[in-house]
Design a protein around this motif. Structure first.
Motif, short mmCIF file in Angstrom:
data_model
loop_
_atom_site.label_atom_id
_atom_site.label_comp_id
_atom_site.label_asym_id
_atom_site.label_seq_id
_atom_site.Cartn_x
_atom_site.Cartn_y
_atom_site.Cartn_z
N MET A 1 0.85 -1.18 0.00
CA MET A 1 0.00 0.00 0.00
C MET A 1 0.89 1.24 0.00
N ASP A 2 0.50 2.24 -0.72
CA ASP A 2 1.24 3.49 -0.80
C ASP A 2 1.05 4.26 0.52
N SER A 3 2.07 4.20 1.38
CA SER A 3 1.94 4.77 2.72
C SER A 3 1.74 6.29 2.70
N GLY A 4 2.29 6.97 1.71
CA GLY A 4 2.10 8.41 1.63
C GLY A 4 0.65 8.79 1.37
N LEU A 5 0.06 8.15 0.39
CA LEU A 5 -1.32 8.46 0.05
C LEU A 5 -2.31 7.79 1.00
N SER A 6 -1.96 6.65 1.55
CA SER A 6 -2.89 5.95 2.44
C SER A 6 -3.20 6.78 3.68
N SER A 7 -2.32 7.70 4.04
CA SER A 7 -2.58 8.56 5.19
C SER A 7 -3.74 9.52 4.94
N TYR A 8 -4.12 9.71 3.67
CA TYR A 8 -5.26 10.56 3.33
C TYR A 8 -6.60 9.85 3.52
N LEU A 9 -6.59 8.52 3.51
CA LEU A 9 -7.86 7.78 3.56
C LEU A 9 -8.70 8.12 4.79
N PRO A 10 -8.15 8.20 6.00
CA PRO A 10 -9.00 8.56 7.14
C PRO A 10 -9.64 9.95 6.99
N ARG A 38 -6.93 9.00 -8.41
CA ARG A 38 -7.03 7.65 -8.99
C ARG A 38 -6.32 6.63 -8.11
N ARG A 39 -5.12 6.98 -7.65
CA ARG A 39 -4.38 6.06 -6.79
C ARG A 39 -5.09 5.84 -5.46
N LEU A 40 -5.66 6.90 -4.91
CA LEU A 40 -6.41 6.77 -3.65
C LEU A 40 -7.68 5.95 -3.83
N ALA A 41 -8.36 6.12 -4.95
CA ALA A 41 -9.57 5.33 -5.21
C ALA A 41 -9.21 3.85 -5.26
N ALA A 42 -8.09 3.52 -5.88
CA ALA A 42 -7.64 2.13 -5.93
C ALA A 42 -7.28 1.63 -4.54
N LEU A 43 -6.59 2.45 -3.75
CA LEU A 43 -6.25 2.08 -2.38
C LEU A 43 -7.50 1.89 -1.52
N GLN A 44 -8.46 2.79 -1.69
CA GLN A 44 -9.70 2.71 -0.93
C GLN A 44 -10.44 1.42 -1.26
N GLU A 45 -10.43 1.04 -2.51
CA GLU A 45 -11.10 -0.20 -2.93
C GLU A 45 -10.40 -1.41 -2.31
N LYS A 46 -9.07 -1.39 -2.24
CA LYS A 46 -8.32 -2.49 -1.62
C LYS A 46 -8.64 -2.60 -0.13
N VAL A 47 -8.80 -1.47 0.53
CA VAL A 47 -9.11 -1.46 1.95
C VAL A 47 -10.50 -2.03 2.20
#
Length: 51
Positions: A1-10, A38-47
């Protein structure tokens, strides 16, 4: 998971759930680029749907 962008998910979840904004509106609030969205949407879907 992209740790830089994943911090935006919360923050995105908070904006969406508590302020009633869409994913795109939340990204606008945070000043994210279209590529980051786009990258965050993909990360959000994985979560939401782990393998």
């Amino acid at each position: 998971m992209d740790s830089g962008l994943s911090s935006y998910l919360p923050a995105i979840e908070l904006i969406m759930c508590h302020l009633g904004k869409s994913f795109d509106e939340a990204c606008d609030e945070l000043g994210l680029s279209s590529q980051e969205r786009r990258r965050l949407a993909a990360l959000q879907e994985k979560v939401r749907t782990p393998e």
